[in-house]
Design a protein around this motif. Structure first.
Motif, PDB file in Angstrom:
ATOM      1  N   ALA A  32       0.825  -1.199   0.000  1.00 29.55           N
ATOM      2  CA  ALA A  32       0.000   0.000   0.000  1.00 29.55           C
ATOM      3  C   ALA A  32       0.865   1.257   0.000  1.00 29.55           C
ATOM      4  O   ALA A  32       0.533   2.263  -0.637  1.00 29.55           O
ATOM      5  CB  ALA A  32      -0.925  -0.001   1.212  1.00 29.55           C
ATOM      6  N   GLN A  33       1.990   1.215   0.721  1.00 30.12           N
ATOM      7  CA  GLN A  33       2.924   2.344   0.709  1.00 30.12           C
ATOM      8  C   GLN A  33       3.443   2.574  -0.714  1.00 30.12           C
ATOM      9  O   GLN A  33       3.555   3.718  -1.168  1.00 30.12           O
ATOM     10  CB  GLN A  33       4.094   2.077   1.646  1.00 30.12           C
ATOM     11  N   ALA A  34       3.773   1.483  -1.383  1.00 33.28           N
ATOM     12  CA  ALA A  34       4.268   1.597  -2.756  1.00 33.28           C
ATOM     13  C   ALA A  34       3.211   2.230  -3.651  1.00 33.28           C
ATOM     14  O   ALA A  34       3.511   3.116  -4.464  1.00 33.28           O
ATOM     15  CB  ALA A  34       4.664   0.215  -3.286  1.00 33.28           C
ATOM     16  N   ALA A  35       1.958   1.808  -3.486  1.00 35.23           N
ATOM     17  CA  ALA A  35       0.869   2.391  -4.280  1.00 35.23           C
ATOM     18  C   ALA A  35       0.744   3.887  -4.014  1.00 35.23           C
ATOM     19  O   ALA A  35       0.498   4.679  -4.929  1.00 35.23           O
ATOM     20  CB  ALA A  35      -0.449   1.684  -3.953  1.00 35.23           C
ATOM     21  N   GLY A  36       0.940   4.278  -2.760  1.00 36.22           N
ATOM     22  CA  GLY A  36       0.828   5.685  -2.409  1.00 36.22           C
ATOM     23  C   GLY A  36       1.896   6.564  -3.022  1.00 36.22           C
ATOM     24  O   GLY A  36       1.737   7.792  -3.096  1.00 36.22           O
ATOM     25  N   LEU A  37       2.980   5.955  -3.481  1.00 29.97           N
ATOM     26  CA  LEU A  37       4.078   6.724  -4.081  1.00 29.97           C
ATOM     27  C   LEU A  37       3.990   6.830  -5.597  1.00 29.97           C
ATOM     28  O   LEU A  37       4.806   7.499  -6.217  1.00 29.97           O
ATOM     29  CB  LEU A  37       5.420   6.086  -3.695  1.00 29.97           C
ATOM     30  N   VAL A  38       3.026   6.157  -6.182  1.00 25.93           N
ATOM     31  CA  VAL A  38       2.917   6.166  -7.648  1.00 25.93           C
ATOM     32  C   VAL A  38       2.001   7.298  -8.101  1.00 25.93           C
ATOM     33  O   VAL A  38       0.804   7.283  -7.798  1.00 25.93           O
ATOM     34  CB  VAL A  38       2.358   4.820  -8.169  1.00 25.93           C
ATOM     35  N   PRO A  39       2.529   8.280  -8.815  1.00 26.00           N
ATOM     36  CA  PRO A  39       1.666   9.357  -9.304  1.00 26.00           C
ATOM     37  C   PRO A  39       0.706   8.836 -10.364  1.00 26.00           C
ATOM     38  O   PRO A  39       1.091   8.059 -11.235  1.00 26.00           O
ATOM     39  CB  PRO A  39       2.655  10.374  -9.884  1.00 26.00           C
ATOM     40  N   VAL A  40      -0.546   9.239 -10.258  1.00 26.19           N
ATOM     41  CA  VAL A  40      -1.559   8.766 -11.202  1.00 26.19           C
ATOM     42  C   VAL A  40      -1.372   9.404 -12.570  1.00 26.19           C
ATOM     43  O   VAL A  40      -1.598   8.795 -13.610  1.00 26.19           O
ATOM     44  CB  VAL A  40      -2.970   9.056 -10.655  1.00 26.19           C
ATOM     45  N   SER A  41      -0.955  10.645 -12.585  1.00 24.54           N
ATOM     46  CA  SER A  41      -0.696  11.339 -13.848  1.00 24.54           C
ATOM     47  C   SER A  41       0.643  12.043 -13.764  1.00 24.54           C
ATOM     48  O   SER A  41       1.107  12.395 -12.673  1.00 24.54           O
ATOM     49  CB  SER A  41      -1.807  12.353 -14.145  1.00 24.54           C
ATOM     50  N   GLU A  42       1.259  12.233 -14.888  1.00 25.61           N
ATOM     51  CA  GLU A  42       2.560  12.889 -14.943  1.00 25.61           C
ATOM     52  C   GLU A  42       2.380  14.380 -14.692  1.00 25.61           C
ATOM     53  O   GLU A  42       1.680  15.058 -15.424  1.00 25.61           O
ATOM     54  CB  GLU A  42       3.210  12.667 -16.314  1.00 25.61           C
ATOM     55  N   PRO A  43       2.982  14.927 -13.633  1.00 21.52           N
ATOM     56  CA  PRO A  43       2.818  16.355 -13.351  1.00 21.52           C
ATOM     57  C   PRO A  43       3.523  17.219 -14.389  1.00 21.52           C
ATOM     58  O   PRO A  43       4.531  16.810 -14.979  1.00 21.52           O
ATOM     59  CB  PRO A  43       3.465  16.505 -11.982  1.00 21.52           C
ATOM     60  N   ALA A  44       2.976  18.392 -14.623  1.00 21.53           N
ATOM     61  CA  ALA A  44       3.597  19.313 -15.586  1.00 21.53           C
ATOM     62  C   ALA A  44       4.969  19.742 -15.095  1.00 21.53           C
ATOM     63  O   ALA A  44       5.900  19.918 -15.877  1.00 21.53           O
ATOM     64  CB  ALA A  44       2.697  20.528 -15.782  1.00 21.53           C
ATOM     65  N   LYS A  45       5.093  19.908 -13.773  1.00 18.68           N
ATOM     66  CA  LYS A  45       6.370  20.309 -13.194  1.00 18.68           C
ATOM     67  C   LYS A  45       6.675  19.417 -11.996  1.00 18.68           C
ATOM     68  O   LYS A  45       5.783  18.960 -11.298  1.00 18.68           O
ATOM     69  CB  LYS A  45       6.327  21.770 -12.746  1.00 18.68           C
ATOM     70  N   ASP A  46       7.960  19.178 -11.771  1.00 20.36           N
ATOM     71  CA  ASP A  46       8.393  18.371 -10.637  1.00 20.36           C
ATOM     72  C   ASP A  46       9.623  19.043 -10.035  1.00 20.36           C
ATOM     73  O   ASP A  46      10.755  18.623 -10.272  1.00 20.36           O
ATOM     74  CB  ASP A  46       8.720  16.953 -11.101  1.00 20.36           C
ATOM     75  N   PRO A  47       9.398  20.100  -9.264  1.00 17.16           N
ATOM     76  CA  PRO A  47      10.522  20.863  -8.693  1.00 17.16           C
ATOM     77  C   PRO A  47      11.474  19.980  -7.896  1.00 17.16           C
ATOM     78  O   PRO A  47      11.054  19.276  -6.981  1.00 17.16           O
ATOM     79  CB  PRO A  47       9.817  21.877  -7.772  1.00 17.16           C
ATOM     80  N   GLY A  48      12.727  20.007  -8.275  1.00 17.66           N
ATOM     81  CA  GLY A  48      13.730  19.224  -7.565  1.00 17.66           C
ATOM     82  C   GLY A  48      13.659  17.731  -7.826  1.00 17.66           C
ATOM     83  O   GLY A  48      14.393  16.957  -7.225  1.00 17.66           O
ATOM     84  N   GLY A  49      12.781  17.320  -8.712  1.00 17.74           N
ATOM     85  CA  GLY A  49      12.664  15.896  -9.019  1.00 17.74           C
ATOM     86  C   GLY A  49      12.129  15.068  -7.870  1.00 17.74           C
ATOM     87  O   GLY A  49      12.405  13.874  -7.753  1.00 17.74           O
ATOM     88  N   ILE A  50      11.317  15.710  -6.999  1.00 14.43           N
ATOM     89  CA  ILE A  50      10.806  15.029  -5.817  1.00 14.43           C
ATOM     90  C   ILE A  50       9.935  13.827  -6.182  1.00 14.43           C
ATOM     91  O   ILE A  50      10.090  12.732  -5.629  1.00 14.43           O
ATOM     92  CB  ILE A  50       9.995  16.002  -4.936  1.00 14.43           C
ATOM     93  N   LEU A  51       9.010  14.025  -7.116  1.00 18.34           N
ATOM     94  CA  LEU A  51       8.117  12.924  -7.489  1.00 18.34           C
ATOM     95  C   LEU A  51       8.891  11.787  -8.148  1.00 18.34           C
ATOM     96  O   LEU A  51       8.580  10.614  -7.954  1.00 18.34           O
ATOM     97  CB  LEU A  51       7.012  13.422  -8.421  1.00 18.34           C
ATOM     98  N   LYS A  52       9.899  12.161  -8.917  1.00 14.90           N
ATOM     99  CA  LYS A  52      10.715  11.134  -9.567  1.00 14.90           C
ATOM    100  C   LYS A  52      11.421  10.288  -8.520  1.00 14.90           C
ATOM    101  O   LYS A  52      11.494   9.050  -8.630  1.00 14.90           O
ATOM    102  CB  LYS A  52      11.747  11.798 -10.489  1.00 14.90           C
ATOM    103  N   MET A  53      11.927  10.941  -7.480  1.00  7.75           N
ATOM    104  CA  MET A  53      12.604  10.206  -6.409  1.00  7.75           C
ATOM    105  C   MET A  53      11.613   9.361  -5.612  1.00  7.75           C
ATOM    106  O   MET A  53      11.928   8.251  -5.186  1.00  7.75           O
ATOM    107  CB  MET A  53      13.341  11.183  -5.493  1.00  7.75           C
ATOM    108  N   ALA A  54      10.409   9.904  -5.422  1.00  9.19           N
ATOM    109  CA  ALA A  54       9.390   9.149  -4.695  1.00  9.19           C
ATOM    110  C   ALA A  54       9.016   7.889  -5.458  1.00  9.19           C
ATOM    111  O   ALA A  54       8.878   6.805  -4.880  1.00  9.19           O
ATOM    112  CB  ALA A  54       8.158  10.024  -4.464  1.00  9.19           C
ATOM    113  N   THR A  55       8.871   8.020  -6.779  1.00 14.64           N
ATOM    114  CA  THR A  55       8.544   6.855  -7.607  1.00 14.64           C
ATOM    115  C   THR A  55       9.666   5.819  -7.553  1.00 14.64           C
ATOM    116  O   THR A  55       9.414   4.609  -7.559  1.00 14.64           O
ATOM    117  CB  THR A  55       8.302   7.293  -9.063  1.00 14.64           C
TER     118      THR A  55
END
Length: 219
Positions: A105-128
């Protein structure tokens, strides 16, 4: 026999038919690493599916709240929506004694449903990128529970807090690796039968992962 299952020193001659060749500590570690490699090469959605289904494989020894977390993860894996992601996060937070389901469930919580237009600092990329270690941890923990149903893992697994609008880096899960897979030095202290038991416990989970990777299992 173990050698037949895993092809370690396989010999089909009649004289070898009754010979049991137990795995070495290094061979068991190699299987453990295979889980890591497989999780790293899956899509995040496939990984969540693998973690959730691995939890289902040990549902008879998994606490109800952890199974609910696994089911929430599987719902997300089958149809990744923002609502399903939030429900997975909520289910993970409700687990009192963390197990493979909460990691799924934690892993599911880290998967973005849609690709964000911006990802300051690459935070979402690191979360994924944190999805694969959680998936591998869930699979290994499920295999350990299968090998030793009486094993009770007490580990602090803080739920990663990831708001897709204002993301934060999740804290790394505080799961002692030795609880899931002992070090090579520790494994060397085990007897051949115990090593075979550990390796054989991983076999069905690896087969499940391979089937998911090939697209043979999608739900």
């Amino acid at each position: 026999m173990f050698k037949k299952l895993f092809n370690f020193g396989e010999d089909d001659s009649p004289s070898a038919a009754d010979t049991v060749r137990y795995p070495s500590a290094k061979e068991v570690i190699a299987l453990d690493k295979k889980v890591d490699d497989m999780a790293a090469t899956m899509t995040p959605q496939q990984g969540v599916l693998w973690a959730g289904k691995s939890t289902e494989m040990v549902k008879d020894v998994t606490p109800p709240d952890d199974m609910m977390a696994a089911e929430a993860a599987l719902t997300f894996a089958r149809l990744p929506t923002e609502d399903a992601r939030k429900k997975a996060v909520k289910a993970a937070k409700a687990v009192e004694a963390p197990g493979p389901g909460v990691m799924a469930a934690q892993a599911a919580g880290l998967v973005p449903v849609s690709e964000p237009a911006k990802d300051p600092g690459g935070i979402l990329k690191m979360a994924t990128a944190a999805v694969a270690p959680l998936v591998a941890g869930a699979v290994k923990l499920a295999a350990a529970m299968k090998a030793d149903p009486a094993k009770v893992v007490k580990a602090a697994l803080p739920m990663p807090k990831v708001d897709l609008k204002a993301p934060e880096m999740p804290k790394a899960p505080q799961l002692d690796p030795a609880l899931v897979m002992p070090s090579e030095q520790a494994l060397q202290q085990l007897g051949g039968e115990q090593l075979a038991k550990s390796a054989q416990a991983l076999e069905p989970f690896l087969k499940l992962g391979e089937s998911i990777q090939r697209g043979q299992i999608t739900a």
